[in-house]
Design a protein around this motif. Structure first.
Motif, PDB file in Angstrom:
ATOM      1  N   TYR A   1     -11.330   1.761  -3.504  1.00  0.00           N
ATOM      2  CA  TYR A   1     -12.159   2.167  -2.368  1.00  0.00           C
ATOM      3  C   TYR A   1     -11.512   1.705  -1.060  1.00  0.00           C
ATOM      4  O   TYR A   1     -11.033   0.576  -0.962  1.00  0.00           O
ATOM      5  N   ARG A   2     -11.550   2.567  -0.080  1.00  0.00           N
ATOM      6  CA  ARG A   2     -10.918   2.254   1.199  1.00  0.00           C
ATOM      7  C   ARG A   2     -11.523   1.025   1.877  1.00  0.00           C
ATOM      8  O   ARG A   2     -10.826   0.257   2.522  1.00  0.00           O
ATOM      9  N   GLN A   3     -12.861   0.861   1.754  1.00  0.00           N
ATOM     10  CA  GLN A   3     -13.466  -0.309   2.391  1.00  0.00           C
ATOM     11  C   GLN A   3     -12.952  -1.591   1.770  1.00  0.00           C
ATOM     12  O   GLN A   3     -12.730  -2.587   2.441  1.00  0.00           O
TER      13      GLN A   3
ATOM     14  N   TYR B   1      -9.564  -2.230   2.946  1.00  0.00           N
ATOM     15  CA  TYR B   1      -9.590  -2.654   4.351  1.00  0.00           C
ATOM     16  C   TYR B   1     -10.028  -4.118   4.463  1.00  0.00           C
ATOM     17  O   TYR B   1      -9.630  -4.843   5.353  1.00  0.00           O
TER      18      TYR B   1
ATOM     19  N   PRO C   1      -7.202   8.290  16.247  1.00  0.00           N
ATOM     20  CA  PRO C   1      -7.174   8.813  14.871  1.00  0.00           C
ATOM     21  C   PRO C   1      -5.795   8.681  14.223  1.00  0.00           C
ATOM     22  O   PRO C   1      -5.698   8.424  13.021  1.00  0.00           O
TER      23      PRO C   1
ATOM     24  N   ARG D   1      -5.363   5.176  13.065  1.00  0.00           N
ATOM     25  CA  ARG D   1      -6.139   4.910  11.847  1.00  0.00           C
ATOM     26  C   ARG D   1      -5.531   5.599  10.617  1.00  0.00           C
ATOM     27  O   ARG D   1      -5.616   5.071   9.511  1.00  0.00           O
TER      28      ARG D   1
ATOM     29  N   LEU E   1      -4.415   3.763   7.163  1.00  0.00           N
ATOM     30  CA  LEU E   1      -4.713   4.216   5.799  1.00  0.00           C
ATOM     31  C   LEU E   1      -3.425   4.348   4.986  1.00  0.00           C
ATOM     32  O   LEU E   1      -3.359   3.947   3.819  1.00  0.00           O
TER      33      LEU E   1
END
Lengths: 753, 753
Positions: free
Chosen positions: A373-375, A378, A660, A663, A667
């Motif tokens: 999961y990206r969260q 992060y 963007p 970001r 990612l």
């Protein structure tokens, strides 16, 4: 590995998830392990040393039941561990003598044999992984004797320290006084023989108020029999000469009983670090010999006449004393790397094993690894990267302090006031930022483990609670930014006044990176209250993957924020008191100090990797390892860019339209690092013995480990018949049987009370 | 006040600092107290109730020694407290029957007398201020029976619940499964009589894997004798019908021994909440009657045929069941206000008493009150303001849920799917944001107390550790944003498709504020990957003091961030799987969900104050009180603007040049609120009994309280002769005497190991 004593619970088959992670790791974790330890030899020595402690036949070093013990038990067992450790070391006759590169003991190594011990002690006790009550003896008490006492005093006291006749602590903080040392109230009043003192004169130590009671010093409560007490010196003429250090015996060396006029005790339970007897002390007319004042830099003679010790060599020595104190901060920074890496290891391994949420794309409808999961990425990957960044910076700062110390000892004139101020600003900025980041990071790792992160058996609870003190000791993290900015503002002044000669002093310092940007910014400064604009600006999406571009952004960020602080202060001086102006600037100072710390961390990381690359095959790191560490560096820079984005938008170093792209680059950096995550944890080589975590086990077999820990809880162990809990007979039984009054409906009201 | 039992340690003279703060408070704290309680009568009732608990002659409710007790003692004493509380309530015959405004019990109040108890229980147990092991009985078990069981089941079980024959818990979470309920593994398999079951058929409950063991449910470990077990229903034909609820007896009502096939135990020590016996449970072929399945919305007959209960009334009822579950979240939000306010009270009172740093301007050279430092204000005042904001929002959400429930019960058609989705999004967003803010805020209050904040006697350690679970229970804070955005995206779709009829459904919802901005933004949308620009923009410094302007900025912030999420998702669908697109959007979703929560908090605060102003003299709040609360609102908005500045810069709702003006406005807002800080804490009316804090005492006499707490520690109490610590005889004595081997110099090396 199943016979490695460092993995006490027999390892089961490695979980399929961790096995898959490891087989796809694009580098060799052991190479990084060697690099972290210093060499392959150092790695195997460390492993042997740890095994030796674990294998000790007394079994006392087991940490298996830590979670279930009351603090009184933990404290007394930690004392026993400590004594056993001394016994082990003595019986093995081990230690390591530290000398400088030219084979000479450095100035602080007046008693090399003893000084070597703190370092060895630090290593051994960190491997035992359970705080030991006498820690402050080596960490603060002995270094204090070495730096502030004269040769004769050292010759008398250091052997006693070595042989543990004298167990010491460092008693500075008072109940009402922490960071502001000038406000300390404890007094040491000189008494001449003619005033009834013993031959040669005496000091009388007093705690004149409740707020002057010493409070917090580690080892003071129950363990120490001596304290280095910081007190106001009142000389023979009754003049207050400010704070000085006094060696005060607290307890009898014969039976450990408190000496007359001394009252000490433990300060009670804390959020963590509860093995330690942090203590309080009250002094009521305690008499100590005149020569128990630390007399290297100031003396008082038998007549009570106070005199500062003068002379060039001693000026250098006073700088050395100062540098020594800063080394404590540097150690805190360096050890943050380890604490944060431990938390990351637990959370990342667990996130690779834990599965949650259906994967509609997968053929077997298995759940996702939480780490995908990206969260979660992060949360965890930048922390993992930061743990490496802090390692590089910690290493760099320690080396620099050592270099400065050696220069001072050899009498080189290159160590100017600016150099000392610079290293002060560096250690202050890094201590504040790195420990905040680490404390918050450990807690975030804990939260990232979801429910199971709340369990003490996760290993994260005690790790976090033990670490938290680092945010407050040796300068509260909220106070330190002022000290950083104080130093940095002097550079701004020099730039503003165009004093090029003075600027030369700033070359080769950690502030050097600010000179050029500041010169350009000052030339362009609007000084109309609008924020200073960066002269570096991202112009295309591709630049976000370029570390040198990212570093330029961080460079200008510090310069702009710093210049704004300077101008804001200068402007508000016109309308309010300096005190008010300073106060209104505190928040801006925090931002600028944070910017300085971030730049230094990124720069040291980049330089450290460059150094290793230049070493070629002489480096422990191969191409793959430097590549993955470079990915860490890039991710960390992008993460901070995102986290502190308002700083960068304020200085207009990027436009809103580029956000963007920044970001997306972030990612992508996470995607690149993802396959290396478990490997970068494994590379730290924390054994299961050290991690003490059901979630972070090397084999990933977390669920049986959680259940095992649960079953060990006294609430389950002490159950009576058939698992009936404690308290049933006394409480629940009667209630269930209907013996606790009768339910009378809801007619009653509050007025019946 | 010195005879008020709520202040157990005799209050000494109020510290001069706190007395000065109170005499210059520009409003009447008691008016706010009345407002918070609901009325002056409610305040005096609450105080009486608290005094009644404290004065209980058994003395069992004292929390004085909490810090020194092992968790086993805390658990058993908490059980005893709980039983005594029941006894007290029964003997006084007190309680309060809750009815709806029309005098009818609402649908969930089938047994009004029992349902009234949770609320009374919540109040009483919150005043006792020590978690009580059977809490989950009222909080989850009984509500579950009320919402999911049919009338006959309720009639049978609720009286048993009331009389504590049945002590229940809610067993959902499994060792390997938390948030993803669909993945639960526990099975309930139907057995017909013909298959050997008892008459009418039976369920067999099984834990087929280790990961399926129930793990975490409060009250399960030792206290409960029944559990509402969530399990996959396998019907008579062997078909898996998904998860359903089953009432499973765990222990004998006679002697509390575990029933055959059931294994339960405590899950071991946690970071906090250790009075509670959170438990694990394993089921091995446990048989329960067919009718122990909760049968309000689905039934299984004696032949094992599964059937959903259909019909309009029951559709409403299923919505009610849903609303009931959301009320748990709303209570968590509401109680966050109290927890955060407690932490603020401790930190702010202490910061008013604690002095540090010389004040060169002051005539007596006294030190500054720590509360006068800008950093300390920036840390504490916005949290204080947030504690009030959360109060207003919590109250609003609870009222709205109650309104929706009543509408559903009365058969009103106004409760559309959109309304239910809306309240779901609201509670998800607020639960996630408010609990994160509170958990971090409590910890920040603790750090703001410097060293003494580490002491357990600060009261902040247990407050923080007990609260932390709120971030994870009832939906992990990291997961909830997706649920929020899921709902909000449907609104964006309607706007994008220009479906004006559908938009009418969104009026009167919490999403209404987004309609107009979204319509305008969609019209102007560039859709080229650049961030959406706000149509509201700050244009002059004065606007930062204007709450309505600030609210507009927050309004556009949510709309812009939400639209960006929608467009990013739509664009990436073209190049990757929906799953990947969603995953890559998670971070943006968090930001948008946070924006939604912030707006709702500010709006509810503003509306709540407006309502009170309109009430005029009927409001508990006078002019001064609404004025100071308006200052809180303005400060909070500015603080969030500063904290989340990158969002606002990204949407270009302010330019970089205005940043210094925004920050000046923030400083001014802190200056305005500063004289009210202590008063706003006093207004919460937390007694010393409840705060349990040496630092937060009403009288500010912190230092003697700290020393008293220290001296109570067992390490001091259990010392042997003359304060010699435990462990001296066993460990230190021999070391000091030289009996632990001999120091052999540093010749040894690692190779000796």
């Amino acid at each position: 590995m199943s016979e490695d004593p460092r993995y006490p619970t027999p390892l089961r088959t490695i979980s399929a998830d961790l096995a898959a992670e490891r087989s796809s790791t694009p580098f060799t974790p052991l190479h990084i392990t060697h690099f972290l330890d210093g060499s392959p030899t150092a790695t195997s020595q460390r492993r042997r040393l740890e095994s030796w402690i674990i294998r000790d036949p007394t079994g006392i070093f087991s940490n298996e039941n830590n979670a279930y013990m009351h603090r009184t038990e933990r404290h007394t067992r930690a004392l026993a561990k400590f004594v056993r450790l001394i016994e082990l070391c003595r019986s093995a006759g081990i230690g390591s003598k530290q000398t400088t590169s030219d084979g000479q003991s450095s100035i602080q190594h007046l008693e090399g044999e003893i000084v070597s011990s703190p370092e060895f002690y630090t290593l051994v006790s960190s491997l035992a992984d359970d705080p030991l009550p006498p820690s402050l003896h080596w960490v603060m008490f002995v270094p204090n004797i070495l730096t502030l006492c004269d040769a004769e005093q050292q010759a008398e006291w250091l052997p006693l320290c070595r042989d543990w006749k004298m167990i010491g602590c460092y008693a500075q903080t008072e109940l009402g006084h922490g960071s502001n040392i000038r406000a300390l109230e404890t007094t040491a009043t000189f008494l001449k023989e003619s005033e009834g003192a013993k031959k040669g004169g005496e000091w009388m130590i007093n705690s004149p108020t409740l707020t002057s009671w010493k409070f917090w010093p580690g080892t003071l409560g129950k363990t120490a029999n001596h304290a280095m007490v910081i007190a106001r010196l009142i000389d023979g003429s009754g003049v207050d000469r400010g704070i000085h250090n006094f060696l005060v015996p607290l307890r009898s060396v014969e039976d450990h009983s408190l000496l007359p006029g001394v009252e000490t005790g433990d300060i009670g339970p804390k959020i963590g670090y509860n093995n330690m007897d942090n203590g309080y002390a009250k002094f009521e007319g305690v008499r100590i010999p005149r020569r128990n004042m630390a007399m290297r830099f100031a003396t008082v003679n038998e007549e009570g006449v106070y005199e500062k010790v003068a002379g060039g060599a001693d000026e250098a020595a006073s700088k050395v004393a100062y540098i020594t104190m800063m080394q404590v901060r540097a150690y805190i920074i360096h050890s943050s790397s380890e604490a944060l890496a431990m938390a990351c290891t637990i959370a990342i391994r667990y996130s690779a094993v834990r599965r949650q949420g259906y994967n509609a794309d997968s053929p077997d409808k298995s759940e996702f690894q939480v780490l995908d999961y990206r969260q979660q990425q992060y949360r965890l990957l930048p922390l993992l990267a930061a743990s490496y960044a802090i390692f590089f910076t910690g290493k760099h700062v320690l080396a620099r302090l050592k270099h400065i110390e050696n220069q001072l000892v050899s009498g080189a004139s290159t160590i100017t006031k600016v150099v000392v101020a610079d290293i002060h600003a560096t250690t202050s900025a890094l201590k504040s930022y790195a420990t905040t980041l680490t404390a918050d990071g450990i807690e975030d790792c804990r939260k990232a483990c979801g429910g199971h992160g709340f369990l003490v058996c996760s290993g994260l609870v005690e790790l976090s609670n033990t670490y938290l003190q680092s945010c407050t000791v040796e300068g509260d993290n909220q106070m330190l930014p002022q000290q950083v900015i104080n130093v940095l503002l002097k550079l701004v002044e020099k730039v503003q006044s165009g004093d090029d000669d003075a600027l030369k002093d700033y070359e080769q310092t950690d502030m050097e990176y600010l000179i050029e940007p500041l010169i350009k910014l000052v030339e362009n400064a609007a000084d109309n209250g609008t924020p200073t604009k960066s002269l570096f600006c991202f112009s295309s999406p591709g630049q976000f993957a370029d570390t040198s571009m990212l570093l330029q952004a961080f460079q200008y960020r510090t310069a702009c924020l710093l210049l704004d602080v300077a101008m804001q202060l200068q402007n508000s001086m016109e309308t309010c008191t300096p005190q008010q102006a300073w106060n209104d600037c505190l928040l801006a100072m925090s931002r600028a100090a944070r910017a300085h710390a971030c730049f230094l961390l990124l720069r040291d990381f980049a330089n450290g990797l460059k150094d290793e690359q230049q070493k070629g095959s002489a480096s422990c790191l191969g191409k793959e390892e430097t590549a993955v560490l470079s990915q860490c560096l890039c991710l960390l820079a992008l993460y901070w860019l995102d986290q502190h984005l308002s700083d960068f938008l304020q200085i207009q170093c990027l436009s809103a339209t580029l956000i963007p792209h920044m970001r997306s680059a972030l990612l992508e950096a996470m995607t690149s690092l993802r396959p290396s995550a478990v490997g970068l944890c494994d590379a730290r080589d924390f054994s299961d013995f050290r991690l003490k975590s059901a979630l972070g086990r090397y084999d990933g077999d977390v669920y049986p480990a959680i259940i095992k820990a649960a079953k060990n809880d006294p609430l389950n162990q002490q159950s009576s018949n058939g698992g009936v809990g404690l308290g049933y007979d006394e409480s629940l039984k009667n209630l269930i049987a209907g013996g606790v009054g009768e339910y009378k409906g809801v007619s009653g009201t509050m007025s019946r009370l």
